[in-house]
Design a protein around this motif. Structure first.
Motif, PDB file in Angstrom:
ATOM      1  N   GLU A   1       9.797  41.027  86.048  1.00  0.00           N
ATOM      2  CA  GLU A   1      10.075  42.474  86.071  1.00  0.00           C
ATOM      3  C   GLU A   1      10.388  42.951  87.495  1.00  0.00           C
ATOM      4  O   GLU A   1      11.188  43.880  87.682  1.00  0.00           O
TER       5      GLU A   1
ATOM      6  N   THR B   1       3.693  51.505  81.546  1.00  0.00           N
ATOM      7  CA  THR B   1       4.281  50.167  81.459  1.00  0.00           C
ATOM      8  C   THR B   1       3.413  49.087  82.106  1.00  0.00           C
ATOM      9  O   THR B   1       3.484  47.929  81.713  1.00  0.00           O
ATOM     10  N   LEU B   2       2.582  49.468  83.085  1.00  0.00           N
ATOM     11  CA  LEU B   2       1.596  48.514  83.591  1.00  0.00           C
ATOM     12  C   LEU B   2       0.586  48.181  82.492  1.00  0.00           C
ATOM     13  O   LEU B   2       0.167  47.033  82.334  1.00  0.00           O
TER      14      LEU B   2
ATOM     15  N   ASN C   1       6.510  52.517  74.567  1.00  0.00           N
ATOM     16  CA  ASN C   1       6.481  53.037  75.943  1.00  0.00           C
ATOM     17  C   ASN C   1       7.009  54.458  76.001  1.00  0.00           C
ATOM     18  O   ASN C   1       6.424  55.348  76.633  1.00  0.00           O
TER      19      ASN C   1
ATOM     20  N   MET D   1       2.360  46.164  79.682  1.00  0.00           N
ATOM     21  CA  MET D   1       2.638  44.820  80.181  1.00  0.00           C
ATOM     22  C   MET D   1       1.455  43.902  79.870  1.00  0.00           C
ATOM     23  O   MET D   1       1.629  42.766  79.402  1.00  0.00           O
ATOM     24  N   THR D   2       0.254  44.407  80.112  1.00  0.00           N
ATOM     25  CA  THR D   2      -0.956  43.623  79.835  1.00  0.00           C
ATOM     26  C   THR D   2      -1.191  43.496  78.335  1.00  0.00           C
ATOM     27  O   THR D   2      -1.579  42.427  77.838  1.00  0.00           O
TER      28      THR D   2
ATOM     29  N   LEU E   1       7.992  48.431  83.756  1.00  0.00           N
ATOM     30  CA  LEU E   1       7.430  47.195  84.290  1.00  0.00           C
ATOM     31  C   LEU E   1       6.992  46.235  83.178  1.00  0.00           C
ATOM     32  O   LEU E   1       6.419  45.187  83.463  1.00  0.00           O
ATOM     33  N   SER E   2       7.299  46.585  81.932  1.00  0.00           N
ATOM     34  CA  SER E   2       6.856  45.749  80.809  1.00  0.00           C
ATOM     35  C   SER E   2       7.968  44.854  80.272  1.00  0.00           C
ATOM     36  O   SER E   2       7.763  44.160  79.272  1.00  0.00           O
TER      37      SER E   2
ATOM     38  N   ILE F   1       4.910  54.498  85.210  1.00  0.00           N
ATOM     39  CA  ILE F   1       4.403  53.291  85.860  1.00  0.00           C
ATOM     40  C   ILE F   1       3.042  52.906  85.287  1.00  0.00           C
ATOM     41  O   ILE F   1       2.727  51.719  85.137  1.00  0.00           O
ATOM     42  N   VAL F   2       2.232  53.903  84.928  1.00  0.00           N
ATOM     43  CA  VAL F   2       0.927  53.633  84.334  1.00  0.00           C
ATOM     44  C   VAL F   2       1.093  53.085  82.915  1.00  0.00           C
ATOM     45  O   VAL F   2       0.449  52.108  82.522  1.00  0.00           O
TER      46      VAL F   2
END
Length: 326
Positions: free
Chosen positions: A244, A122-123, A107, A126-127, A64-65, A119-120
């Protein structure tokens, strides 16, 4: 013959042809070669990212990044261009791809060595990536007049009638089709997601395979980062915000199973083209672009239902055979 008819790629290709047919019935100019080439060029960044995301999803992960990677890499190469406007474009491409790959490796390391759910990870990254842009620039933009002419012109440079941006997408499709179908690494991606335990018994390091999947996804996102900011001639914190989700949508629509182990480069390509055509067609037929989200969401739900139905069908057959055996 049944296998061909059951092919998700073939069904999606038919859907694309139908959409083009419906649009062309009202606006024939939409399917001219020049306009279709323009649509393909607009969709090229999505194609590049969908290929990388497809590889990650094959290994039972998700990235998700990628959009934040685009933004950070695009900002880094833009700042480098301001400092060294005469830097050859090939060096910029190498820096962008390499920097994006390093972000992907970050990642991959967290998933592989620390066993943190993808998922954790890349979330979080992402930030982190977007926060890093703010720290580098204090929220300032890099605008067109600050970028060198060669930096901005490269993606638009035409080669054999197509912009360089389109050729990057075509090259990625060809390269990764070969990687996924003709190399040990490609087979490892499928094995790691399809049956991790069997892959481990076969001598495949699942964690390392996931690491390389994230690295490839990051490299493609980094390359896209330069192509994105140079094409639009602007770099800022929120570049590609929310993109994304569009990338994941392209993969799912293209038949890539969110459970891993199933998918193809062709499917990712067609999924991206489907969304690209929808995005370009809606303004032409005077439909609000906000409908694109509804159409994309509906297509995702249909794709997931088809995947689930296929899995249930296989399960019922196995149970029937088991009952017959007893």
């Amino acid at each position: 013959m049944k296998r061909i008819l059951a092919s998700r790629e073939l069904l999606l290709l038919v859907a694309i042809v139908l959409v083009l047919g419906i649009i062309s019935s009202r606006f024939p100019a939409f399917i001219t070669l020049s306009n279709l080439a323009s649509v393909f060029n607009d969709t090229s960044p999505l194609i590049l990212l969908a290929i990388g995301q497809m590889i990650v999803i094959l290994t039972k992960c998700i990235d998700l990044s990628v959009a934040a990677n685009i933004a950070l890499t695009g900002m880094v190469v833009s700042l480098i261009n301001i400092s060294a406007p005469g830097l050859p474009i090939i060096v910029t491409l190498v820096v962008a791809t390499g920097f994006g790959a390093c972000l992907g490796m970050f990642n991959g390391i967290l998933v592989w060595k620390l066993y943190i759910p993808p998922i954790v990870v890349t979330l979080g990254t992402m930030t982190i990536f977007r926060g890093t842009i703010f720290l580098l620039t204090e929220g300032k933009w890099v605008n067109s007049h600050e970028m060198s002419d060669s930096f901005k012109a490269f993606p638009r440079t035409e080669l054999l009638g197509l912009p360089v941006l389109s050729w990057f997408a075509i090259a990625a499709v060809i390269l990764f089709t070969i990687v996924m179908t003709r190399t040990t690494l490609g087979r490892a991606f499928y094995a790691a997601g399809g049956n991790p335990h069997a892959a481990t018994y076969a001598g495949i390091n699942v964690g390392r395979t996931q690491f390389w999947a994230f690295t490839i996804s990051g490299a493609l996102a980094g390359l896209t980062g330069y192509l994105w900011v140079s094409r639009f001639a602007v770099a800022y914190v929120d570049v590609a915000g929310g993109f994304e989700l569009t990338v994941v949508a392209a993969c799912v629509i293209g038949g890539v199973s969110i459970m891993g182990g199933i998918g193809s480069v062709l499917g990712a390509l067609l999924g991206a083209l489907f969304l690209g055509i929808i995005a370009n067609a809606l303004p032409v037929v005077n439909i609000s672009p906000f409908w694109q989200m509804a159409i994309s969401g509906g297509a995702i739900i249909i794709a997931v239902v088809l995947n689930a139905q296929a899995n249930r069908t296989k399960g019922r057959i196995i149970l029937k055979r088991a009952e017959h055996a007893t």
